[in-house]
Design a protein around this motif. Structure first.
Motif, short mmCIF file in Angstrom:
data_model
loop_
_atom_site.label_atom_id
_atom_site.label_comp_id
_atom_site.label_asym_id
_atom_site.label_seq_id
_atom_site.Cartn_x
_atom_site.Cartn_y
_atom_site.Cartn_z
N TYR A 131 0.82 -1.21 0.00
CA TYR A 131 0.00 0.00 0.00
C TYR A 131 0.86 1.26 0.00
N GLU A 132 0.33 2.30 -0.60
CA GLU A 132 0.94 3.61 -0.47
C GLU A 132 -0.07 4.50 0.27
N PRO A 133 0.14 4.70 1.56
CA PRO A 133 -0.86 5.43 2.36
C PRO A 133 -1.00 6.89 1.92
N LEU A 134 -2.19 7.43 2.02
CA LEU A 134 -2.48 8.81 1.64
C LEU A 134 -2.99 9.58 2.85
N ASP A 135 -2.97 10.91 2.73
CA ASP A 135 -3.43 11.75 3.85
C ASP A 135 -4.94 11.61 4.05
N VAL A 136 -5.35 11.77 5.28
CA VAL A 136 -6.77 11.70 5.59
C VAL A 136 -7.18 12.84 6.52
N GLU A 137 -8.47 13.13 6.50
CA GLU A 137 -9.04 14.08 7.48
C GLU A 137 -10.25 13.39 8.09
N LEU A 138 -10.23 13.18 9.38
CA LEU A 138 -11.32 12.46 10.03
C LEU A 138 -12.37 13.40 10.61
N ASP A 139 -11.98 14.64 10.87
CA ASP A 139 -12.89 15.57 11.51
C ASP A 139 -13.91 16.08 10.49
N LEU A 140 -15.18 15.96 10.83
CA LEU A 140 -16.24 16.26 9.87
C LEU A 140 -16.21 17.73 9.43
N GLU A 141 -16.04 18.63 10.39
CA GLU A 141 -16.04 20.05 10.03
C GLU A 141 -14.79 20.43 9.23
N ALA A 142 -13.67 19.78 9.55
CA ALA A 142 -12.44 20.07 8.80
C ALA A 142 -12.49 19.47 7.40
N ALA A 143 -13.22 18.36 7.27
CA ALA A 143 -13.24 17.66 5.98
C ALA A 143 -13.87 18.47 4.86
N VAL A 144 -14.77 19.40 5.20
CA VAL A 144 -15.42 20.19 4.15
C VAL A 144 -14.65 21.49 3.84
N ARG A 145 -13.60 21.76 4.59
CA ARG A 145 -12.83 22.98 4.32
C ARG A 145 -11.96 22.81 3.08
N ASP A 146 -11.68 23.93 2.44
CA ASP A 146 -10.80 23.91 1.27
C ASP A 146 -9.45 23.33 1.68
N GLY A 147 -8.91 22.52 0.81
CA GLY A 147 -7.58 21.99 1.07
C GLY A 147 -7.57 20.72 1.90
N ALA A 148 -8.71 20.31 2.41
CA ALA A 148 -8.72 19.06 3.19
C ALA A 148 -8.42 17.90 2.26
N PRO A 149 -7.70 16.88 2.75
CA PRO A 149 -7.48 15.70 1.92
C PRO A 149 -8.81 15.11 1.47
N LEU A 150 -8.85 14.66 0.22
CA LEU A 150 -10.12 14.17 -0.32
C LEU A 150 -10.22 12.65 -0.20
N VAL A 151 -11.41 12.19 0.11
CA VAL A 151 -11.66 10.75 0.10
C VAL A 151 -11.74 10.29 -1.36
N HIS A 152 -12.53 11.01 -2.13
CA HIS A 152 -12.66 10.72 -3.56
C HIS A 152 -12.25 11.97 -4.33
N ALA A 153 -11.31 11.82 -5.24
CA ALA A 153 -10.83 12.97 -6.00
C ALA A 153 -11.97 13.63 -6.77
#
Ligand code: FES
Ligand code: FES
Lengths: 795, 176
Positions: A131-153
């Motif tokens: 595997y090549e691990p990628l960045d993640v954001e688990l916090d719901l409010e942070a996940a919608v901010r610009d620049g947050a790592p994307l689950v789906h591109a």
């Protein structure tokens, strides 16, 4: 049977076999030669897969097959989006086995089939995935901010769906208001945690070409349709059976889980039965969860407490995929105004992808969250305006003469309008007020405080749209030999007592004992039109379908019996398993009536002798069966509701908070509940109590935890706490029975009711208890000891 | 489909050990894999599927059976550890005619089960207490304590508590 069975506390038909250990759950079904599946699952929340090496696993003794996305033929697809909706673009669903990328810890990457589960798990450990691990954001409010790592591109800001609904004229409401209450609330993620994990077994018969699948699903007919379509089989060659199922609570309504496709596929490929029995850890990391939402709710009110407009915006965590569409968020948004008139509503949500287990309905399905939002806001409004909490609600409740109360502009999860059909909302509030002892409480609270004890009164109201369409059916046949009544429906049961409540409905119509009505459900081989068990719909939709069908069979029986007894149909009554002349002794057993309605050539018993074409009784002009007639006492009918029917209730609690241990004790709990006419009050109470227990779990204990990298940190029963008997208080459950005007039986659903208001009630009580210690509002569940500690030790 | 069957070992290569125990009054003797759980042994080797498995880590109690008269977790016990033991499972509780035991009857009377998955483990746990010599505290709290090793996700426990009390009150327990 002169006593009416509808409404009686009848004991359940199904209990004996379970009590003796004779239930037949999926893993109990004997399948000689069965092989066992185990999965390789992603250890990363988000990663690219660089390579998979299965050679060591395939060579391991006892292994029959190893599958990855490269050798599963027609299954290498994105699984179906079950409920499409305009608010989603390019909705993402999971592949049975990951191709190129993984999106949550627990996602299935490879499957091993071996001679037993022990060997299958050994071999799964031998599969090497790079595997090549990628960045993640688990916090719901942070996940919608610009620049947050994307689950789906494909989805900027991780937004899976964005939906706004309007009822009335919110701007006018805002303008009219004299006060605005604004709060933010959060409900955390939990899981169904049915005691039986999910399980699938399959056997393919190469002679008949029939594929049989045993599945813990709540939706066997839909699984059959999907399997037939994906495997390109004739629907009649696929039989899906949901045998005894050890609890569902929503998690088992999702289709497809990867195993539901891969196990049947492997059984066909390998020519041997295959099964997969999920273990508890897999249930935590691989099967759907629900609840996380953050609401920012505003109540725009007059000084007298009358709410003239509601505005809510919320984030809904949908996990890594959105296979069930926006159903959970949609139910939350359309239930947001609760039992209150509030004429103007603006409610918008964003469903957000997070690199976690996918979210689909869990008992309550968005209702506990919307109840928590509106009820905590109502408490705050009362405080802001200096009003009593009961009074502020009283001033806003829909009154009896306002039903049906339509929220024009809001569409419920069935795509139909929100129309609250009936209820006695004020009466229920008065009942909880009196039963919880609200008048005496302030004095008690004060006295307790003097002794260093912290008591609080909690209160929350809820409504529950139940009995969603599109339809269910029922088939009823009176057996010609035994006179027993066989009933089939397309639902499946997970312990709700369908076999008993449906039998009660039929027993009344046909005059037979409840034990003599035998229900078959959850088997597409027995009945294959229908939808599924979810959304508290069984009693409403299947119940009414079976009632309508029973009425038809009753008519057939009376007509035939009148013929046999040479009487008018009006003179016939059905009771004690026979048709009687009213007021007389002459009768004919239902078995004989059923036999006599079937023109026979061969006489195999006394009743049949009377029915042969040569018997004088059946001799008449013309053919033995008239045009359009069918033999026997048998019918099928359907019920399709015009819209949901709305149950409701209100909870009150006296809680005690111990500031030293930061624990909460429920001193008293009252639940007032109205699901319309009750078919079986004991079963209704059982459903409500079971829901309440899950509510207490959600209020005080249950939270699925992920660390910042997306690793689940409590994926077992040691760390994820669900209540034992020692954590559940006594509850005083009281009923109102306001019939629904929408269906012939006057019933409303009850399955989810209990759990909805518990979080809001407990939080309301804890906040009240600690109001003198810093005044923390408890707008977040579960309420943990550390939250209480922080509340009373602000620093 | 339609392929020549591969040359696959039909059994795992696990070491086995001859194990003998009494199950519901009958002596059974089997060669079992040394890592086979007692729960799997009862369920899949002996076909006694009334014992259920809810967590396989000792928390839920669904797998509870009686081991030498005391309730025990069959998921935390290897089959070989039960060598020589006397095991009782749910299948032994009703009488030979299939008539329910007082405790089972009480469960039915009180609607103390919904899906029935936790039920055998509950019954075996409660039964071990009712049949043992120790004093049972029949207050609500006492019964809750007695049940505190068994999870039920369906009932909310209220009716199970009623059933325990009814069974304790009406049963003819051979208690000294
Ligand atoms: S399966 Fe043994 S305790 Fe849960
Ligand atoms: S009855 Fe379903 S878990 Fe207890």
């Amino acid at each position: 049977m002169s006593t009416r069975m509808f409404g009686a506390p009848v004991k359940r038909n199904a209990d004996s076999k379970f009590l003796k250990g004779e239930g037949a759950f999926v893993d109990d079904i004997p399948l000689p030669g069965v092989k066992h599946a185990a999965f390789v699952r992603s250890p990363f929340a988000r990663a690219h897969i660089k390579s998979i090496d299965t050679s060591a696993a395939a060579a391991h003794p006892g292994v029959l097959a190893v599958y990855t996305c490269d050798n599963i033929g027609p299954l290498d697809i994105e699984m179906p989006l079950l409920i499409p909706h305009e608010s989603m673009t390019d909705a993402r669903t999971q592949r049975p086995l990951a191709r190129n990328d993984v999106y949550y810890v627990g996602q299935t990457v490879a499957m091993v089939v071996a001679v037993d589960r022990y060997v299958a798990e050994d071999a799964a450990l031998l599969i090497e995935v790079d595997y090549e691990p990628l960045d993640v954001e688990l916090d719901l409010e942070a996940a919608v901010r610009d620049g947050a790592p994307l689950v789906h591109a494909t989805h900027p800001n991780n937004v899976a769906a964005d939906f706004n609904q309007i009822c009335g004229d919110p701007s006018a409401g805002y303008a009219e208001a004299e006060h605005v209450t604004r709060i933010q609330i959060q409900v955390d993620r939990s899981t169904s945690a049915a005691m039986e994990c999910r399980a699938v077994a399959a056997r393919f018969d190469p002679i008949t070409g029939e594929l049989i699948v045993w599945d813990t699903t709540q939706a066997p007919i839909s699984v059959r349709g999907g399997l037939a379509s994906i495997l390109q089989l004739d629907e009649d060659k696929v039989r899906v059976v949901a045998p005894d199922v050890g609890g569902g609570f929503g998690q088992k309504v999702l289709l497809f889980y990867p195993d539901e496709l891969l196990v049947p596929y492997a059984a066909m490929q390998l020519g041997s039965p295959v099964k997969y029995i999920e273990d508890r850890r897999e249930n935590f990391i691989g099967s759907s969860q629900e609840r996380t939402q953050i609401h920012m709710i505003q109540l725009h009110a007059k000084k007298n407490g009358e709410v003239v407009a509601l505005k809510d915006f919320f984030l809904h965590d949908t996990g890594a995929f959105i296979p069930y569409g926006i159903a959970v968020a949609q139910v939350a948004s359309t239930s947001i105004a609760g039992p209150y008139r509030i004429p103007n509503i603006e409610v918008r949500f964003q469903a957000v992808y997070t690199p976690t287990v996918p979210v689909t309905p869990y008992r309550g399905c968005g209702r506990p969250q919307s109840c928590f939002a509106i009820e905590r806001a109502m408490d705050q409004l009362a405080e802001d305006l200096g009003l009593d909490r009961f009074e502020v609600r009283r001033r806003n409740l829909i009154t009896e003469n306002q039903f049906p109360y339509v929220r024009e502009g809001l569409l419920f999860a069935d795509g139909l309008r929100v129309s609250l059909d009936s209820g006695q909302y004020h009466k229920a509030l008065d009942m909880v007020h009196d039963s919880i002892g609200a008048d005496d409480f302030p004095a008690q609270q004060e006295a307790a405080r003097a002794e260093g004890k912290y008591l609080g009164l909690g209160l929350a109201y809820y409504v529950e749209g139940t009995g969603l369409g599109p339809y269910e059916g029922g088939h009823i046949k009176i057996h010609p030999i035994t006179g027993k009544v066989y009933v089939n429906t397309g639902l499946s049961g997970q312990g709700q007592g369908h076999e008993t409540v449906f039998a009660q409905i039929v027993a009344d119509q046909l005059g037979v004992a409840v034990e003599d009505v035998i229900l078959t459900e959850g088997d597409t081989g027995a009945y294959d039109w229908g939808v599924a068990t979810f959304a508290s719909r069984a009693a409403v939709v299947s119940g009414n379908a079976i009632y309508k069908t029973a009425r038809i069979v009753r008519g057939q029986t009376i007509t035939a019996a009148a013929n046999m007894l040479e009487a008018d149909p009006e003179q016939i009554e059905l009771r004690d398993g026979a048709a009687w002349i009213i007021g007389g002794n002459r009768n004919v057993p239902l078995a004989a009536v059923a036999t006599a309605t079937n023109p026979l050539r061969y006489a195999f018993n006394d009743a049949a002798q009377a029915a042969t074409q040569f018997a004088p009784a059946s001799r008449h002009d013309g053919p033995p069966l008239d045009e359009g007639q069918h033999p026997g006492l048998e019918a099928t009918d359907y019920y399709s509701p015009e819209c949901a029917t709305w149950a409701y209730g209100v909870h009150g609690a006296i809680v005690e908070v111990d500031p030293d241990t930061c624990s909460v004790k429920i001193r008293k709990y009252v639940c007032i509940h109205d699901c319309g006419n009750m078919i079986n009050p004991v079963i209704v109470d059982g459903q409500v109590m079971g829901g309440l227990a899950q509510g207490f779990g959600g209020a005080l204990m249950e939270r699925i935890e992920y660390d910042a990298d997306g690793n689940p940190t409590n994926a077992n029963f040691v760390d994820f706490l669900i209540p034992y008997a020692t954590e559940i208080p006594d509850v005083d459950i009281q009923h109102l029975e306001t019939p629904s005007p929408l269906n012939p039986l006057g019933v409303k659903g009850v399955g989810e009711a209990g759990c909805i208001a518990v979080g809001a009630t407990v939080a309301s009580g804890v906040a009240d208890a600690l109001s003198s210690l810093g005044g923390h509002k408890f707008h977040h569940t579960p309420i943990t000891p550390s939250m209480i500690f922080d509340a009373i030790n602000p620093s | 489909m339609n392929r020549i069957a591969g040359n696959t070992a039909e059994q795992s290569a696990d070491p086995t050990q001859l194990t003998r125990m009494t199950v519901n009054g009958e002596t059974v003797e089997r060669e079992v894999s040394v890592r086979m759980l007692l729960s799997d042994f009862l369920r899949h080797e002996l076909g006694l599927t009334g014992t259920h498995v809810g967590c396989e880590h000792g928390v839920c109690g669904a797998c509870t059976v009686m081991i030498n008269g005391r309730s025990g977790r069959s998921c935390l016990t290897f089959a070989v550890q039960a060598d020589g033991a006397d095991i009782r499972t749910i299948e032994s509780v009703a009488d030979e005619n299939g008539d329910l035991h007082t405790l089972q009857e009480a469960f039915r009377d009180c609607h103390a089960l919904q899906c029935g998955y936790c039920t055998p483990g509950m019954i075996m746990n409660i039964l071990s207490h009712l049949e043992a010599d120790d004093e049972i505290d029949l207050s609500d709290e006492g019964i809750r304590e007695l049940l505190s090793g068994n999870l039920c996700r369906c009932t909310g426990y209220a009716n199970i508590i009623k059933a325990v009390r009814q069974a304790a009150d009406t049963g003819n327990w051979n208690r000294t």
